[in-house]
Design a protein around this motif. Sequence first.
Motif, short mmCIF file in Angstrom:
data_model
loop_
_atom_site.label_atom_id
_atom_site.label_comp_id
_atom_site.label_asym_id
_atom_site.label_seq_id
_atom_site.Cartn_x
_atom_site.Cartn_y
_atom_site.Cartn_z
N SER A 425 0.78 -1.20 0.02
CA SER A 425 -0.07 -0.02 -0.08
C SER A 425 0.84 1.15 0.11
CB SER A 425 -0.96 0.02 1.22
OG SER A 425 -0.11 0.15 2.60
N GLY A 426 0.32 2.31 -0.15
CA GLY A 426 1.13 3.63 -0.27
C GLY A 426 0.55 4.58 -1.29
N ARG A 427 0.78 5.68 -1.26
CA ARG A 427 0.54 6.78 -2.13
C ARG A 427 1.59 7.69 -2.43
NH1 ARG A 427 -3.85 7.71 -5.25
NH2 ARG A 427 -4.26 9.54 -6.15
N LEU A 428 1.91 7.98 -3.53
CA LEU A 428 3.00 9.01 -3.96
C LEU A 428 2.27 10.42 -4.11
CD1 LEU A 428 6.03 10.04 -4.35
CD2 LEU A 428 5.48 9.43 -7.04
N ASN A 429 2.30 11.17 -3.32
CA ASN A 429 1.70 12.50 -3.38
C ASN A 429 2.22 13.35 -4.60
OD1 ASN A 429 -0.36 11.87 -1.40
ND2 ASN A 429 1.27 12.72 0.23
N ASN A 430 3.67 13.74 -4.32
CA ASN A 430 4.27 14.24 -5.35
C ASN A 430 5.91 13.85 -5.18
OD1 ASN A 430 5.64 16.58 -3.82
ND2 ASN A 430 3.44 16.82 -3.44
N MET A 431 6.68 14.06 -6.49
CA MET A 431 8.00 13.85 -6.35
C MET A 431 8.62 14.92 -7.19
SD MET A 431 10.49 10.65 -7.64
CE MET A 431 9.93 10.71 -9.38
N ASP A 432 9.56 15.70 -6.68
CA ASP A 432 10.14 16.75 -7.46
C ASP A 432 11.84 16.58 -7.78
OD1 ASP A 432 8.10 18.93 -7.65
OD2 ASP A 432 8.05 18.28 -5.72
N PHE A 433 12.36 16.64 -8.76
CA PHE A 433 13.77 16.48 -9.08
C PHE A 433 14.17 17.70 -9.76
CE2 PHE A 433 11.30 14.16 -12.64
CZ PHE A 433 12.13 14.81 -13.58
N ASP A 434 15.32 17.92 -9.50
CA ASP A 434 16.18 19.19 -10.27
C ASP A 434 17.67 18.87 -10.21
OD1 ASP A 434 17.39 21.37 -11.05
OD2 ASP A 434 15.51 22.73 -10.15
N PHE A 435 18.47 18.57 -11.25
CA PHE A 435 19.55 18.43 -11.29
C PHE A 435 20.57 18.83 -12.60
CE2 PHE A 435 17.47 14.64 -12.68
CZ PHE A 435 18.28 14.16 -13.77
N ASN A 436 21.74 19.18 -12.29
CA ASN A 436 22.51 19.46 -13.62
C ASN A 436 23.48 18.10 -13.79
OD1 ASN A 436 21.58 22.25 -13.90
ND2 ASN A 436 22.95 22.68 -11.88
N TYR A 437 23.83 17.97 -15.07
CA TYR A 437 24.83 16.62 -15.33
C TYR A 437 25.39 16.89 -16.86
CZ TYR A 437 20.96 15.54 -18.59
OH TYR A 437 20.15 15.66 -19.54
N ASN A 438 26.65 15.92 -16.81
CA ASN A 438 27.36 15.90 -17.87
C ASN A 438 27.57 14.55 -18.34
OD1 ASN A 438 29.66 15.61 -16.30
ND2 ASN A 438 30.04 17.72 -16.43
N ASP A 439 28.43 14.17 -18.93
CA ASP A 439 28.77 12.81 -19.43
C ASP A 439 29.99 12.22 -18.22
OD1 ASP A 439 31.13 14.15 -20.12
OD2 ASP A 439 31.19 13.10 -22.12
N ARG A 440 29.99 13.17 -17.27
CA ARG A 440 31.17 12.64 -16.14
C ARG A 440 30.29 12.51 -14.79
NH1 ARG A 440 33.61 15.98 -19.34
NH2 ARG A 440 33.18 17.92 -17.94
#
Length: 468
Positions: A425-440
């Motif tokens: 059981s369980g409910r995901l109300n919200n999930m937020d993500f924010d990130f920077n990246y490159n190939d390393r």
Amino acid sequence: MMKRFKVPTFGSVRLRNRVFIFISISVCVLLLGAGILSHYASQQIEKRLKALGWNVGSVNVNIFSQTIGLSAVEIIPGPDSAEHVSIRAQIEDIIVKNIGLYDFLVNKELTVDEMFVGDGVIHIVPKTHNEDHDRQPLETSIGKITIARIVIKDLNTSIATDSLTRYSGRLNMTLNNVQSSDGTEIGDINAYTLDEAEATVNDIIVNSQFYEVRVASVKMVSAEEKLQVDSLTLIPKYPKYKFSRIAGKQTDRVNSFVPQIEFTGIKYNQLRDSSFVASKIEIKSPEVYSFRDKRMEFRETKNKPLPIAAIKQFNIGVEVDTLKITDAKITYEEFPSEGFKSGKIVFEDLQAVLVNISDKVYQNRPRYATLDATAKIMGKGLIQASFQLPLDADDQYHAKGKLNQLALYHLNPALENLAFIRIESGRLNNMDFDFNYNDRSSSGSLTINYQDLKMTGLKKERSPDESD
């Protein structure tokens, strides 16, 4: 009162008879001469074509209409030129209409109103770089070639790029106002220009070592700057568990079907400069199924290039204002390295828009391509994501998004077999993500808001009915 005299007609009749006889003899001589000249020209054309490796069933030359007709044409590479001849063909009819004989004889320029090529088979093997380098230019006395119209009808065409890859399809094409530059080699395709082109290729098949691609039709109209692809299917040649074993490494096996792809605003003239420029590409209702067997050895030694870096590896420049994907469905299935059964996750109703795709950076244009996408995970929770894809390799990629309102047990088809976890059981109300990246590397934040979560760990045991 004036008297009327009757003029004798004997002399007039005699004169008319002489004129008639003269004209008749002249016409006969002209027809006979034209017939002899046509026959001679036919023999000379057949002789020269044979020297080039062409076998022709018949050659018909009409001096009056300035037309040449070839039937049952067979092009076969000769033993002394096999390294340099790249075309093998059997063509039913080739007709060249209204040849400008005066320009050809006096100015050494070949002008033709129409060339028709119909009903046949042609096999093309592109020359390698070394062959082009070693090949001597063909000697020709023609200064310029101008063909008002070229029509190709029902020409079954195949192209072999190597021992494993082969393209085939049925070609219908019309080219208008084809011209070569002055003093060019006849076989140098890059030296020709044209005003407009229309083409349809049906029943396209592309064969490679691991896949077969089938396309019902591709239609292009240069005047409208359009190209349309109908019914594209990507078919793996081996079953999903055998695919990676034959490849000898861990790799994705992909099935896909795309009902339609539309290109608009294509600048066909820029293809000559090795640049693909278009206003919009729309991919409609694609379905993609990808499977990976993680029990196979992972042999990748290099990082796979990120999207813009991958575009820059093409041998052609790319500039597209907008790429739009509508109503897509993507299924990813994976067999875990230490598991006994595969798990999968499904993204449905996927909509995506990618803007400012380019392999170059301009001062007056954005330095990033932007991607906005939405989809439903397992047909339920809505995920929204936005990406900034830098055109400059030194800049970082950026991604942010959110996932809202998802009953977490919908993830069990993936979690049970891949992570040995079952969500009760369980409910995901919200999930937020924010990130920077490159190939390393990458850095950023992930925030999850959920409630009433209850999970059960599963044993890593093979059940009696589980097998490959």
